[in-house]
Design a protein around this motif. Structure first.
Motif, mmCIF file in Angstrom:
data_model
loop_
_atom_site.group_PDB
_atom_site.id
_atom_site.type_symbol
_atom_site.label_atom_id
_atom_site.label_comp_id
_atom_site.label_asym_id
_atom_site.label_seq_id
_atom_site.Cartn_x
_atom_site.Cartn_y
_atom_site.Cartn_z
ATOM 1 N N PRO A 139 -6.439 4.937 -4.965
ATOM 2 C CA PRO A 139 -7.002 3.733 -4.352
ATOM 3 C C PRO A 139 -7.256 3.919 -2.856
ATOM 4 O O PRO A 139 -6.516 4.624 -2.163
ATOM 5 C CB PRO A 139 -5.918 2.677 -4.589
ATOM 6 C CG PRO A 139 -5.085 3.209 -5.713
ATOM 7 C CD PRO A 139 -5.125 4.691 -5.584
ATOM 8 N N ASN A 153 -13.391 0.530 8.104
ATOM 9 C CA ASN A 153 -14.033 0.298 6.815
ATOM 10 C C ASN A 153 -15.319 1.118 6.700
ATOM 11 O O ASN A 153 -15.614 1.695 5.647
ATOM 12 C CB ASN A 153 -14.347 -1.183 6.632
ATOM 13 C CG ASN A 153 -14.851 -1.496 5.234
ATOM 14 O OD1 ASN A 153 -14.379 -0.928 4.257
ATOM 15 N ND2 ASN A 153 -15.822 -2.381 5.142
ATOM 16 N N HIS A 167 0.887 -1.182 0.000
ATOM 17 C CA HIS A 167 0.000 0.000 0.000
ATOM 18 C C HIS A 167 0.914 1.218 0.000
ATOM 19 O O HIS A 167 1.245 1.758 1.045
ATOM 20 C CB HIS A 167 -0.905 -0.016 1.235
ATOM 21 C CG HIS A 167 -1.967 1.032 1.224
ATOM 22 N ND1 HIS A 167 -2.213 1.845 2.298
ATOM 23 C CD2 HIS A 167 -2.850 1.402 0.268
ATOM 24 C CE1 HIS A 167 -3.200 2.668 2.020
ATOM 25 N NE2 HIS A 167 -3.612 2.413 0.792
ATOM 26 N N THR A 208 -8.273 0.923 -0.901
ATOM 27 C CA THR A 208 -8.613 -0.474 -0.611
ATOM 28 C C THR A 208 -7.964 -0.987 0.662
ATOM 29 O O THR A 208 -8.272 -2.100 1.099
ATOM 30 C CB THR A 208 -8.180 -1.375 -1.775
ATOM 31 O OG1 THR A 208 -6.761 -1.241 -1.975
ATOM 32 C CG2 THR A 208 -8.910 -0.987 -3.056
ATOM 33 N N ALA A 209 -7.067 -0.210 1.257
ATOM 34 C CA ALA A 209 -6.341 -0.668 2.435
ATOM 35 C C ALA A 209 -5.901 0.535 3.256
ATOM 36 O O ALA A 209 -6.023 1.683 2.827
ATOM 37 C CB ALA A 209 -5.122 -1.506 2.024
ATOM 38 N N ARG A 266 -6.908 -4.265 5.345
ATOM 39 C CA ARG A 266 -7.252 -4.397 3.935
ATOM 40 C C ARG A 266 -8.748 -4.649 3.845
ATOM 41 O O ARG A 266 -9.282 -5.491 4.563
ATOM 42 C CB ARG A 266 -6.473 -5.528 3.264
ATOM 43 C CG ARG A 266 -6.672 -5.547 1.749
ATOM 44 C CD ARG A 266 -5.716 -6.477 1.045
ATOM 45 N NE ARG A 266 -5.821 -6.317 -0.395
ATOM 46 C CZ ARG A 266 -5.146 -5.424 -1.106
ATOM 47 N NH1 ARG A 266 -4.305 -4.606 -0.504
ATOM 48 N NH2 ARG A 266 -5.319 -5.339 -2.414
ATOM 49 N N TYR A 267 -9.424 -3.915 2.938
ATOM 50 C CA TYR A 267 -10.881 -3.941 2.886
ATOM 51 C C TYR A 267 -11.431 -4.570 1.608
ATOM 52 O O TYR A 267 -12.586 -5.001 1.594
ATOM 53 C CB TYR A 267 -11.433 -2.513 3.017
ATOM 54 C CG TYR A 267 -10.785 -1.736 4.124
ATOM 55 C CD1 TYR A 267 -11.049 -2.038 5.461
ATOM 56 C CD2 TYR A 267 -9.878 -0.709 3.860
ATOM 57 C CE1 TYR A 267 -10.440 -1.343 6.489
ATOM 58 C CE2 TYR A 267 -9.267 0.005 4.873
ATOM 59 C CZ TYR A 267 -9.546 -0.310 6.189
ATOM 60 O OH TYR A 267 -8.928 0.385 7.199
ATOM 61 N N GLU A 268 -10.637 -4.615 0.559
ATOM 62 C CA GLU A 268 -11.117 -5.149 -0.711
ATOM 63 C C GLU A 268 -10.051 -6.050 -1.335
ATOM 64 O O GLU A 268 -8.877 -5.676 -1.379
ATOM 65 C CB GLU A 268 -11.449 -4.011 -1.689
ATOM 66 C CG GLU A 268 -12.554 -3.086 -1.220
ATOM 67 C CD GLU A 268 -12.789 -1.957 -2.206
ATOM 68 O OE1 GLU A 268 -12.326 -2.051 -3.366
ATOM 69 O OE2 GLU A 268 -13.431 -0.965 -1.813
ATOM 70 N N GLY A 269 -10.479 -7.214 -1.842
ATOM 71 C CA GLY A 269 -9.567 -8.103 -2.541
ATOM 72 C C GLY A 269 -8.551 -8.752 -1.625
ATOM 73 O O GLY A 269 -8.518 -8.527 -0.415
ATOM 74 N N ARG A 319 -14.210 4.542 6.070
ATOM 75 C CA ARG A 319 -13.696 4.637 4.700
ATOM 76 C C ARG A 319 -14.842 4.810 3.714
ATOM 77 O O ARG A 319 -14.795 5.691 2.831
ATOM 78 C CB ARG A 319 -12.901 3.377 4.367
ATOM 79 C CG ARG A 319 -12.384 3.299 2.940
ATOM 80 C CD ARG A 319 -11.717 1.945 2.699
ATOM 81 N NE ARG A 319 -12.684 0.871 2.613
ATOM 82 C CZ ARG A 319 -13.128 0.334 1.477
ATOM 83 N NH1 ARG A 319 -12.672 0.779 0.317
ATOM 84 N NH2 ARG A 319 -13.976 -0.665 1.499
ATOM 85 N N GLU A 335 -0.680 -0.538 -5.116
ATOM 86 C CA GLU A 335 -0.104 -1.836 -4.787
ATOM 87 C C GLU A 335 0.895 -2.223 -5.875
ATOM 88 O O GLU A 335 0.571 -2.172 -7.055
ATOM 89 C CB GLU A 335 -1.195 -2.900 -4.688
ATOM 90 C CG GLU A 335 -0.677 -4.262 -4.260
ATOM 91 C CD GLU A 335 -1.796 -5.283 -4.152
ATOM 92 O OE1 GLU A 335 -2.220 -5.782 -5.221
ATOM 93 O OE2 GLU A 335 -2.250 -5.556 -3.037
#
Length: 492
Positions: free
Chosen positions: A418, A397, A274, A420-421, A311-314, A400, A281
């Protein structure tokens, strides 16, 4: 008829004088002196920044910067909808005004300091604590930390028989904590390291400093990301290394650009999971390229996984340490996921380097505080860390998502990267003429903290770094409105 001034402060405060201090410093000193002398009594209303700016003949941002420093010092408090007031606590005894910031040449004329100290002048020491308010980047809100559990563990560890916490300890850290760290890093990030490879440090910066001292000599080159994490870059400079600014893009550090700039570097410092502050990433292709470069040049990579626990996605790509452990020093910290005052971090070190790192840590400060290590070891092994991470991951999250929803109102002004984290997101101004530092100062004057992107190194256009973890859902909208007004106000 000449219009009279409506504030207490004379335009004389901004006239040039022999010290050459900036106008905002002289204005702040005048208000500070008025408070100390009693001219501004406790709880007295301070003239508005608009009034002061008009009377003093300066820009409103100049006055806002002066008032913001007084707020940070606790001498002035802001009350929503009412204005600024002198704090109701007794004023401190008058002290000489702070010395102005001076360049390295002038500094060396007054006191003999080292070249390393002169190099660090661009990153001065901090004299005030940082607060986790909207939108301070990288500071966790303290209200979610399980203080009762921590207090119980502190009491229990203090009461343990023996002298483990009361004498000098091993430089690499308490065995119980090293075991706990190795297990945590393996479970959360898929690293491959035993407890023997763990070196307990006070911070990420110390772990990087040890890496620089063990793996490079003064005058050697080190790749760093730009824009990137400035405190680490100054640590590398203070260790005598020449820092090479390597650009990042959506795939992370541009390895080919690094080869072009300086192929024979000894170290590369990266935040691949991140990127700080852009949030990218590092792609798998770039990771392989970076590891290939390190092996070809007999170089090492310092992998800073500063917020890999959020980390929130993927699913994240595997760590560099897992891909090429013999060339990677993996660095992590508990100071951001628990509380910054803890001062416990770690490095996972390739087995052949462990002895050299232990020697370097011993020379640096002996060892990290033992009682804190013991309490943290228990906190991890008894499941409190895992529970805390689950709890805060859900809360962050939610915040976010609230931020991203409310930030739609800034889409005409900014492009967001991004999210996502981690605990922050970065936005770039669509208008390249906007000065991010001016916007950040205007936000700070209204109680909202954002980092200007230019603070992190060379950029094509300005932007802002927002820490969303410290802003509750009900405050996010109003704080982003302050940001919007600061941006549009600058443009006007």
């Amino acid at each position: 008829m000449v219009k009279k001034a409506t504030s207490l402060f004379s335009v004389d405060v901004i006239k040039p004088d022999l010290t050459g201090r900036p106008a905002h410093m002289r204005i702040g000193e005048r208000i500070r002196a008025a408070i100390s002398s009693g001219a501004l009594a406790l709880n007295a209303r301070v003239p508005s920044s608009r009034t002061l700016a008009r009377d003093l003949g300066v820009a409103r941002n100049t006055v806002d910067e002066a008032l913001s420093q007084l707020v940070a010092d606790g001498l002035i408090v802001r009350r929503r909808g009412a204005g600024s007031f002198v704090s109701d606590r007794p004023p401190r005894p008058a002290v000489p005004p702070a010395a102005p910031r001076i360049d390295a040449k002038r500094a060396s004329a007054g006191a003999r300091i080292s070249n390393r100290a002169k190099a660090l002048h661009c990153y001065p020491g901090h004299y005030q604590p940082s607060r986790a308010i909207p939108f301070t980047p990288s500071l966790p809100p303290s209200e979610f930390f399980p203080r009762k559990a921590w207090k119980r563990l502190v009491s229990r560890e203090v009461s343990r028989p023996g002298t483990d916490y009361w004498e000098y300890g091993a430089s690499n850290g308490l065995p119980a904590l090293r075991e706990a760290i190795a297990g945590h890093a393996t479970a959360m990030r898929g690293t491959r390291a035993s407890a023997d490879q763990v070196i307990v440090t006070t911070s990420t910066q110390q772990a990087v400093e040890l890496s620089a001292k063990v793996l490079a000599d003064p005058g050697d080159f080190c790749w760093v990301e730009t824009p990137g994490y400035q405190p680490v870059q100054h640590v590398l400079r203070s260790a005598g290394l020449d820092v090479v600014q390597v650009p990042v893009d959506e795939q992370g550090l541009d390895v080919e650009a690094g080869r072009t700039l300086q192929a024979h570097a000894r170290l590369a410092y990266v935040t691949p999971s991140h990127q700080y502050p852009m949030g990218y990433e590092m792609s798998l292709t770039r990771r392989h390229a970076l590891l290939s470069w390190a092996r070809a040049e007999d170089a090492y990579i310092v992998e800073d996984d500063y917020d890999g626990d959020y980390r929130y996605e993927g699913r994240p790509i595997t760590s560099l340490q897992d891909m090429g452990g013999d060339r990677v020093i993996y660095v992590g910290s508990f100071n951001k996921i628990l509380f910054p005052g803890l001062r416990v971090a770690y490095a996972l070190v390739p087995e052949p380097l462990v002895g050299a790192f232990v020697d370097a840590k011993h020379a640096a400060d002996g060892h990290t505080a033992l009682l804190s290590q013991g309490v943290l070891a228990a906190f991890i092994s008894e499941g409190h860390l895992a529970h805390h991470l689950r709890t805060t991951r859900d809360i962050y999250n939610e915040r976010r998502l609230a931020f991203l929803e409310e930030a739609q109102g800034l889409r005409g002004l900014m492009e967001f990267g991004p999210a996502t984290a981690g605990m922050h997101v970065t936005g770039l101004f669509k208008d390249a003429r906007i000065v991010d530092r001016a916007v950040a100062a205007a936000c700070a004057a209204r109680g909202v903290v954002v980092d200007p992107l230019s603070k992190y190194g060379a950029i094509d256009r300005g932007g802002l770094v927002f820490g969303f973890a410290g802003a509750s859902r009900d405050r996010t909208g109003e704080c982003l409105e302050i940001v919007r007004r600061a941006i549009t106000g600058w443009k006007a």
